[in-house]
Motif scaffolding. Structure first.
Motif, short mmCIF file in Angstrom:
data_model
loop_
_atom_site.label_atom_id
_atom_site.label_comp_id
_atom_site.label_asym_id
_atom_site.label_seq_id
_atom_site.Cartn_x
_atom_site.Cartn_y
_atom_site.Cartn_z
N LEU A 147 0.67 -1.42 -0.08
CA LEU A 147 -0.05 0.02 -0.23
C LEU A 147 0.58 1.28 -0.02
N PRO A 148 2.95 1.78 0.64
CA PRO A 148 2.48 2.85 1.07
C PRO A 148 3.30 3.01 -0.43
N VAL A 149 3.29 2.07 -1.72
CA VAL A 149 3.97 2.66 -2.53
C VAL A 149 2.91 2.79 -3.37
N PHE A 150 1.66 2.23 -2.80
CA PHE A 150 0.66 2.52 -4.33
C PHE A 150 0.27 4.02 -3.92
N GLN A 164 2.23 6.38 -2.89
CA GLN A 164 3.14 7.64 -2.86
C GLN A 164 2.94 7.77 -4.54
N THR A 165 3.23 6.47 -5.44
CA THR A 165 2.88 6.36 -7.29
C THR A 165 2.07 7.36 -7.34
N PHE A 166 0.93 7.09 -6.79
CA PHE A 166 -0.63 7.50 -7.09
C PHE A 166 -0.52 9.03 -6.68
N GLN A 167 0.06 9.39 -5.40
CA GLN A 167 -0.27 11.05 -5.28
C GLN A 167 1.08 11.71 -6.22
N GLN A 168 1.96 10.72 -6.55
CA GLN A 168 3.51 11.75 -7.63
C GLN A 168 1.93 12.08 -8.65
N GLN A 169 1.04 10.96 -9.57
CA GLN A 169 0.24 11.41 -10.69
C GLN A 169 -0.52 12.45 -10.41
N LYS A 170 -0.90 12.13 -9.42
CA LYS A 170 -2.56 12.69 -9.32
C LYS A 170 -2.54 12.94 -8.12
N PRO A 171 -1.98 14.61 -7.36
CA PRO A 171 -1.58 15.51 -6.41
C PRO A 171 -2.71 15.66 -6.32
N SER A 172 -4.11 16.05 -6.85
CA SER A 172 -4.76 16.59 -6.21
C SER A 172 -6.69 16.29 -5.87
N ILE A 173 -6.32 14.77 -5.96
CA ILE A 173 -7.02 14.20 -5.70
C ILE A 173 -5.97 13.76 -3.86
N GLN A 174 -6.95 13.70 -3.03
CA GLN A 174 -7.09 13.70 -1.33
C GLN A 174 -7.40 12.15 -0.72
N ILE A 175 -6.52 10.77 -0.42
CA ILE A 175 -6.58 9.71 0.25
C ILE A 175 -6.65 9.96 1.19
N THR A 176 -7.78 8.50 1.87
CA THR A 176 -8.30 8.44 2.71
C THR A 176 -7.89 6.96 2.88
N ILE A 177 -7.82 6.36 4.33
CA ILE A 177 -7.29 4.89 4.06
C ILE A 177 -8.06 4.42 4.85
N LYS A 201 4.37 -13.26 -1.18
CA LYS A 201 6.92 -12.75 -1.37
C LYS A 201 6.43 -10.99 -1.67
N SER A 202 5.10 -10.64 -1.67
CA SER A 202 5.38 -9.03 -1.66
C SER A 202 5.19 -8.76 0.35
N VAL A 203 4.20 -9.85 1.50
CA VAL A 203 4.70 -9.15 2.63
C VAL A 203 6.34 -9.39 3.26
N ILE A 204 6.72 -10.44 3.03
CA ILE A 204 8.63 -10.21 3.15
C ILE A 204 8.77 -9.45 2.72
N ALA A 228 -4.79 1.57 -12.21
CA ALA A 228 -4.05 1.08 -13.08
C ALA A 228 -2.10 0.75 -12.49
N VAL A 229 -2.49 2.05 -11.21
CA VAL A 229 -1.05 2.28 -10.42
C VAL A 229 -1.11 0.43 -9.41
N CYS A 230 -2.04 -0.04 -9.14
CA CYS A 230 -1.94 -1.10 -8.54
C CYS A 230 -1.02 -2.20 -9.26
N HIS A 231 -1.67 -1.78 -10.35
CA HIS A 231 -1.37 -3.54 -11.68
C HIS A 231 -0.17 -3.08 -11.28
N LEU A 232 0.31 -2.02 -11.66
CA LEU A 232 1.97 -1.45 -12.00
C LEU A 232 2.62 -1.90 -11.12
N ILE A 233 2.48 -1.75 -9.80
CA ILE A 233 3.36 -2.38 -8.28
C ILE A 233 3.30 -3.98 -8.29
N TYR A 234 2.09 -3.78 -8.17
CA TYR A 234 2.19 -5.59 -8.20
C TYR A 234 2.70 -6.30 -9.33
#
Length: 289
Positions: free
Chosen positions: A106-109, A111-124, A234-237, A277-283
């Motif tokens: 998630l942190p990579v998702f 970070q990458t998304f905010q670089q592409q779409k800085p005007s969208i606010q994310i809540t988790i 794999k991604s978890v460890i 699209a970001v999720c697909h790219l990162i995974y």
């Protein structure tokens, strides 16, 4: 009708105690009384039954409480959206995510998304995988990142199928995997959908022991401390493996078992498609390595 009167009333209605209300609102008890009096005068009715120092919400107050909470929710949402707009945000996405994903990709998702779409606010919102589908369907979150699918009619995308790794403490990396499975406690996760498949494999080791722990981060810490071994995606460890905090094995008997990650949403918008699209790219990068 002032919003401060409503805020005071809502707390007073729930506590039925002026002292507690004053403490929660950071005002004096006399101010609490004035707010309620002003509100009752405006509504031309009493909201509480009073007997000496004791107050109890009456049936009119209980009816008005529902409306007061809706009014304040609308006002607070408007204030928050305005502040976000002033800060440069033009829209927002709320994401419901399982802890296993939140602590890995998630942190990579984000970070990458905010670089592409800085005007969208994310809540988790951190949710268990078996809760995420309902949260998406109810509109509590816009996007769900889950290890499980949902029985609801949702737009569902399989983001990744990751191989499982058997992890062990670094101090035991010289021991082969089959010996570890016979000697060590296997730490399991109740909500891991692949656990039943793992059980089919490890039944060939009749003396195996297991311990149920329902948080992936705790499982990893227990393994680091030498309290057992575990099967994790794999991604978890990956981070701990690179830092040589954990040793991982690829067990051929488990090669057919994978951990799925799903992207769930009720509606598809341009913002949601951009996040997908970001999720697909990162995974693709994470699982492909």
């Amino acid at each position: 009708m002032e919003t401060e009167w409503l805020r005071t009333f809502i707390i007073a209605a729930k506590t039925e105690n002026s002292r507690e209300t004053a403490e929660q609102r950071f005002i004096t008890q006399s101010t609490v009384s004035k707010h309620i009096q002003h509100l009752e005068k405006e509504l031309q009715t009493t909201l509480f039954d009073r007997q000496g120092k004791h107050v109890k919400l009456n049936h009119i107050g209980a009816h008005f409480l529902q409306h007061a909470e809706k009014m304040m929710a609308t006002i607070d949402e408007g204030l928050q959206n305005t502040v976000s707009f002033l800060d440069g945000y033009t829209s927002q996405l709320t994401i419901g995510v399982a802890p296993q994903i939140a602590n890995s990709t998630l942190p990579v998702f984000i970070q990458t998304f905010q670089q592409q779409k800085p005007s969208i606010q994310i809540t988790i919102e951190l949710l268990k995988s078996n809760e995420i589908g309902e949260a998406v369907y109810a509109g509590v979150v816009d996007i769900g990142l889950s290890k499980l699918t949902s029985t609801r009619d949702l737009h569902t995308v399989l983001l990744a199928q990751e191989p499982l790794q058997l992890i062990a403490p670094i101090s035991k990396k010289a021991i082969d995997a089959r010996t570890l499975l016979q000697q060590e406690t296997i730490l399991t996760h109740e909500y891991a959908p692949y656990w039943q498949d793992i059980q089919q494999v490890i039944q060939q080791f009749p003396s195996y022991k297991s311990m149920n722990i329902n948080q992936t981060e705790v499982i990893k810490n227990f393994v680091k401390q030498g309290l057992g071994i575990a099967f994790l995606p794999k991604s978890v460890i990956e981070a701990e493996s690179h830092q040589q905090l954990l040793h991982s094995y690829s067990l051929k008997e488990c090669a057919h078992i994978v951990s799925n990650t799903y992207f769930l949403t009720k509606y598809v918008t341009a913002d949601i498609e951009a996040f997908l699209a970001v999720c697909h790219l990162i995974y693709k990068d994470a699982v492909g390595r």
